[in-house]
Design an enzyme around this catalytic site. Structure first.
Site, PDB file in Angstrom:
ATOM      1  N   ASP B   6      88.964  65.384  50.748  1.00  0.00           N
ATOM      2  CA  ASP B   6      88.350  64.349  49.913  1.00  0.00           C
ATOM      3  C   ASP B   6      86.957  64.859  49.567  1.00  0.00           C
ATOM      4  O   ASP B   6      86.069  64.872  50.419  1.00  0.00           O
ATOM      5  CB  ASP B   6      88.284  63.023  50.684  1.00  0.00           C
ATOM      6  CG  ASP B   6      87.417  61.984  49.975  1.00  0.00           C
ATOM      7  OD1 ASP B   6      87.046  62.200  48.805  1.00  0.00           O
ATOM      8  OD2 ASP B   6      87.118  60.954  50.607  1.00  0.00           O
ATOM      9  N   LYS B  67      78.770  65.954  42.111  1.00  0.00           N
ATOM     10  CA  LYS B  67      80.122  65.680  41.618  1.00  0.00           C
ATOM     11  C   LYS B  67      80.061  65.059  40.221  1.00  0.00           C
ATOM     12  O   LYS B  67      80.983  65.190  39.433  1.00  0.00           O
ATOM     13  CB  LYS B  67      80.813  64.727  42.593  1.00  0.00           C
ATOM     14  CG  LYS B  67      82.283  64.453  42.275  1.00  0.00           C
ATOM     15  CD  LYS B  67      82.883  63.570  43.347  1.00  0.00           C
ATOM     16  CE  LYS B  67      84.320  63.200  43.049  1.00  0.00           C
ATOM     17  NZ  LYS B  67      84.878  62.340  44.114  1.00  0.00           N
ATOM     18  N   GLU B 144      92.341  59.778  43.778  1.00  0.00           N
ATOM     19  CA  GLU B 144      91.803  59.149  44.985  1.00  0.00           C
ATOM     20  C   GLU B 144      92.447  57.800  45.315  1.00  0.00           C
ATOM     21  O   GLU B 144      92.839  57.569  46.451  1.00  0.00           O
ATOM     22  CB  GLU B 144      90.277  59.015  44.881  1.00  0.00           C
ATOM     23  CG  GLU B 144      89.598  60.352  45.115  1.00  0.00           C
ATOM     24  CD  GLU B 144      88.140  60.373  44.701  1.00  0.00           C
ATOM     25  OE1 GLU B 144      87.577  59.306  44.406  1.00  0.00           O
ATOM     26  OE2 GLU B 144      87.564  61.478  44.671  1.00  0.00           O
ATOM     27  N   ASP B 168      88.646  51.072  44.620  1.00  0.00           N
ATOM     28  CA  ASP B 168      88.020  52.237  45.248  1.00  0.00           C
ATOM     29  C   ASP B 168      86.641  52.475  44.647  1.00  0.00           C
ATOM     30  O   ASP B 168      86.511  53.038  43.568  1.00  0.00           O
ATOM     31  CB  ASP B 168      88.938  53.459  45.037  1.00  0.00           C
ATOM     32  CG  ASP B 168      88.358  54.747  45.613  1.00  0.00           C
ATOM     33  OD1 ASP B 168      87.297  54.694  46.262  1.00  0.00           O
ATOM     34  OD2 ASP B 168      88.972  55.808  45.406  1.00  0.00           O
TER      35      ASP B 168
END
Lengths: 412, 567
Positions: B6, B67, B144, B168
């Site tokens: 992850d 990211k 994800e 999420d």
């Protein structure tokens, strides 16, 4: 996707034809264990297609928008009351409160959204701020969402207004910048516009730019025209089209005053000096359905069509122009003067390379610039005009005969 | 062995499948490794907690939250060098990889890496590249929320049947997925999201509020002199935001460069007010995902929370309010995506324990080409023609017939876009190619455009002219700055030459970094005292004598403890 399931489809699912959705679902899941997307991508795609076809053929149960106790009519009425009172902030607050009271994606929120789409979204009087708020919170820009699924044509009009609002917002913002002088002029109230025009004047290039601006406003249909001052609009049209076309110097035509030099005249590029934008808009010809952008078209130096153009294609217009039975203009005596209707020649303009006109018995020597956009064109000419003479060079390079159009005394 | 990774905005973690999911601890014993990379004075790469401490003491040498730049050509400076986001990510992956090999005592050469469902094609490719730069073969790029659902599907196997919504909210991205779970089969029905909404945005909001409340100018992290104050402000904001999870008020203080101290109290009420615009943005993706899946919120059997930001009470409250029910949070939200990556790794290895689990996923975006629409002579170009509509189950291959714009056209340009807007200029360009045509009339010319989209989210587009069978195809690469194989090779070599600090030094690195951070934050005699002890510790490290290091380390730890307690 919407095809009926074939025998192969039923074989993929491993069941006899049925319209029981739960049987189909169970069969699909059973097959999935053998034919997963990772283990057998090809087989999985066949299975999935079979599953979708089988489900599609099932009698659909009407989408349940029921189960909501929300009174959409009362909501719309309350909203209308706030809008009528000029309380835009209150109207936005009401939308937000009502929306917040129900889970996103729930039946009740769909009822609210549907009511707004049906009764509010396309009202001409709806304020831009409220419209944009609705479009944002209900995600109406989304071409694949609920609004689009429910009624694609209705949603397409909503998208048109969104595009119009986006254009207007960008245009207004640009008008605030030092480069946006012309844009500011277009947005100015009549008095201010007159003052600026008198002081600064406008050159040929700026005329072309203003034409381009009008073109863009027109391409957004009726959504934006009401936001411009009518007086300013009339003033600018006059400035752009030159001195009153037929009102002045009938005896001594002044070509330069009427139009830019002959070489530049017919190829006015209506853009906000955003040439690329024009290229993209103009360089592609459409066919219903779908058309792949052609690179060859980008290389074409002579854009043929653009925007919401209802003019005839050059190939259609060419024989019409040469047909003596088809008139180029219409001159009608009306109570308050002679009305010159340019609509016929404008509709055939894609086949025209040059247009020359003269007044009364004069030879057609004055260059007449052709607008590149679809504008209803008619003028009231002064009473001493009795006829107009015209000559056209068509796109095949041939000069026409001289035609003379006298005033018709009676209205058509 | 396949490693599940992850790769988060704020933290990353790795998991392996050994008859069940096992999270991989790093050298410090934590399963979460902060996604922070720093370059130390010797030119060595520092990753994780130690790098995170250096965010405050050496912001110009340290990068976090990169990211967000995945799939862009932006270069993030670290001192005199600069790196692309996928290169920085590869350092994190290298570190996780080493941790996993230490745990397993065996080499690991493949990986499953998770990405936000709403990551674009270019972002997915960058993620894949990050794995490859770290020397791993990337078996699968997994969404994800799908990973989160897999983790829940397994943990709640007996009770989780039915439609489930995964909410999420990570450090930098928000994803919503609606799934149907049924007897081991996990079907993703729809996915939506916001690539620029996450826990980091709440920290930014707190930082902005603080600056306003104490009347200081917001430091600009992009200028050299603004870097340190900006990093400190962010750190203070994050600390206050975390405190607020357990207390009604968090006092936030900051020492300015001029030595003065500013303080303000962040209350739950203030936080609710400044978070309001961010909470508002949660609603749209939820509505979109539910509407696309044709599932009503009241039909959901569970709402599952994932992502570290869902620890915030304000988020849980909002989630409960939005759905009118209590969300499920049985697994640690920081770990749930990593666990799911571990499950997917197990699936890839065909683990017997997972033999009856099947996962189907969807394409998160609409993919299409630019076309003109309308009547001949009244066309509007620049329109998007969808070929694969969003939330179509993948893998999938779809064809749309199109015609050229005019008679006798010699070639067409097929321009490929992703997105939901009507005009392509509002969507994201993916690439383009040209197809030569034998000139014919439109009525005799037909072109078949075919899109093929695989389980990893990789798109292939082909076009074929029906009349003469000429065809062209393209596999979408990262836009215009795609690296050639030679460039990729060179990049790999350049990165491999960079040394990552040894695992067994991690604890000392962290202690040193923490010391330097506290040194930066203090003034006066505290600072002098700490400077001396830090110097001793550094020389001790240079001796490489374990006993000396341990002794100096204990001294530093004691002093740090004292200083932090005296605050």
């Amino acid at each position: 996707m919407s095809e009926l399931p074939t025998p192969d489809d039923w074989a993929s699912l491993g069941i006899a034809p049925t319209d029981a959705t739960d049987v189909i679902r169970r069969a699909y899941r059973e097959q999935l264990k053998k034919t997963g997307p990772e283990t057998d991508p090809e087989g999985f795609q066949r299975l999935r297609a079979a599953y979708e076809a089988a489900l599609q053929a099932c009698p659909s149960t009407p989408a349940a928008v029921v189960g909501s106790t929300l009174d959409a009519n009362a909501f719309i009425a309350a909203l209308a009351a706030r809008r009528a009172a000029g309380d835009e902030a209150g109207a936005i607050a009401l939308v937000d409160e009502t929306r917040a009271a129900h889970p996103p994606g729930s039946a009740a929120s769909e009822v609210i959204e549907n009511a707004l789409l049906d009764h509010v979204a396309l009202e001409r009087m709806l304020s831009p701020a409220l419209f944009l708020h609705l479009a944002r919170v209900f995600d109406w820009r989304d071409t694949q969402g609920h609004a689009a699924r429910r009624d694609p044509e209705h949603h397409a009009v909503v998208l048109d207004r969104i595009a119009a609002e986006d254009f207007f917002a960008a245009f207004s913002a640009y008008a605030q910048t030092p480069e946006g002088k012309l844009e500011a002029l277009v947005l100015a109230p009549h008095g201010e516009a007159l003052e600026r025009l008198t002081k600064d004047g406008i050159g040929p290039e700026q005329r072309a730019e203003i034409r381009g601006i009008f073109d863009q406003f027109l391409s957004h249909g009726a959504f934006l025209m009401g936001r411009l001052d009518g007086g300013t609009l009339a003033l600018l049209r006059q400035a752009v089209e030159g001195p009153p076309l037929l009102g002045e110097s009938v005896t001594t035509p002044r070509p330069a005053a009427v139009a830019p030099p002959a070489s530049a005249a017919p190829r006015v590029v209506p853009t906000l000096s955003k040439k690329t934008q024009w290229k993209i808009r103009a360089a592609t010809v459409a066919l219903i359905g779908a058309v792949v952008l052609g690179r060859a078209l980008y290389k074409s130096d002579r854009p043929t069509y653009g925007g919401n153009d209802t003019a005839l294609a050059a190939s259609v217009a060419l024989p019409l122009l040469k047909d003596p039975k088809v008139p180029w203009v219409d001159m009608v005596q009306e109570p308050d003067g002679v009305r010159v209707d340019w609509a016929p020649v404008m509709r055939m303009r894609h086949a025209i390379r040059d247009l020359r006109i003269g007044y009364n018995d004069g030879k057609p020597t004055t260059v007449f610039p052709l607008p590149q956009f679809d504008a209803p064109i008619g003028f009231l000419a002064p009473p001493n005009i009795t006829a107009i003479s015209m000559r056209i060079r068509t796109t095949d390079g041939v000069w026409s005969e001289i035609r003379r159009y006298p005033v018709r005394q009676e209205k058509k | 062995m396949i490693l599940g990774i992850d790769l988060g905005t704020t933290n990353s973690l790795a998991a392996v499948w050994r008859d069940g999911v096992e999270l991989v601890p790093n050298a410090l014993g934590d399963v979460l490794t902060p996604s922070v990379v720093s370059l130390d004075r010797t030119g060595e790469i520092v990753v994780g907690a130690a790098a995170r401490e250096r965010l405050t003491s050496h912001p110009e040498m340290t990068a976090a939250a990169f990211k967000r730049y995945m799939g862009t050509s932006r270069r993030i400076p670290l001192g005199t060098r600069s790196f692309r986001a996928e290169e920085l990510s590869s350092f994190i992956i290298r570190s996780l990889h080493a941790d996993a090999e230490a745990l397993l005592g065996a080499p690991v050469d493949e990986a499953v890496i998770t990405v936000p469902a709403y990551f674009s094609d270019a972002q997915r490719r960058a993620t894949r590249t990050a794995g490859e730069l770290a020397g791993l073969k990337v078996e699968r790029v997994l969404n994800e929320p799908t990973a989160a659902a897999l983790a829940y599907g397994l943990a709640e196997r007996d009770t989780a049947d039915g439609p489930v919504l995964v909410f999420d909210l990570g450090g930098g991205t928000f994803d919503v997925s609606v799934l149907e779970m049924n007897d081991g089969i996990v079907e993703v029905r729809a996915t939506a999201g916001d690539n620029f909404l996450g826990g980091e945005d709440f920290d930014d909001a707190v930082a902005m509020w603080f600056a306003g409340a104490v009347g200081m100018a917001l430091p600009d992290a992009l200028t050299p002199e603004g870097q340190v104050p900006a990093a400190r402000l962010r750190r203070a904001a994050e600390a206050a935001r975390r405190l607020l999870s357990n207390a009604p008020t968090a006092s936030m203080s900051l020492t300015l460069p001029d030595g003065t101290m500013r303080e303000a109290d962040l209350t739950t009420e203030i936080f609710a007010r400044i978070a309001e615009p961010l909470l508002e943005r949660l609603r749209t993706p939820i509505a979109r995902a539910l509407s696309d899946s044709r599932i009503r919120p009241e039909e959901l059997s569970h709402v599952v929370l994932a992502g570290g930001a869902t620890r915030m009470p304000i988020i849980r409250r909002e989630a409960a309010r939005l759905f009118g029910r209590l969300p499920l949070q049985r697994l640690d939200p920081d770990e749930v995506v990593g666990r799911g990556a571990g499950v997917q790794a197990g699936l890839k290895m065909r683990s017997a324990a997972l033999s009856d689990i099947v996962l189907t996923d969807v394409a998160p975006y609409t993919l299409g080409i630019e076309v003109s629409e309308g009547r001949p002579g009244a066309s509007s170009p620049g329109r998007m023609l969808p070929v694969i509509e969003r939330n179509t189950v993948v893998p999938v291959s779809r064809m749309r017939p199109v015609v050229p714009g005019r008679d006798f056209q010699r070639q067409v340009e097929v321009r490929i876009f992703q997105g939901e807007a009507r005009l392509v200029r509002d969507n994201i360009p993916l690439g383009s190619f040209e197809l030569a045509l034998s000139p014919r009339r439109i009525s005799e010319q037909s072109i078949e455009v075919r899109f093929t989209y695989d389980v990893n989210g990789i798109l292939e587009v082909s076009a074929k002219a029906e009349a003469d069978g000429a065809s062209e195809r393209i596999v979408i690469q990262h836009g215009s700055d795609a690296a050639t194989p030679e460039e990729a090779e060179a990049r790999l070599a350049a990165l491999a030459a960079l040394k990552i600090h040894p695992r067994d030094q991690s604890a000392n690195r962290l202690l040193l970094a923490r010391g330097e951070r506290v040194f930066e934050e203090r003034l006066g005699s505290d600072r002098d005292q700490l400077g001396v002890v830090l110097g001793q510790f550094e020389s001790a490290i240079d001796t490489q004598d374990p006993a000396t290091i341990e002794q100096a380390g204990a001294e530093l730890t004691r002093l740090l403890h004292e200083l932090e307690a005296s605050r």
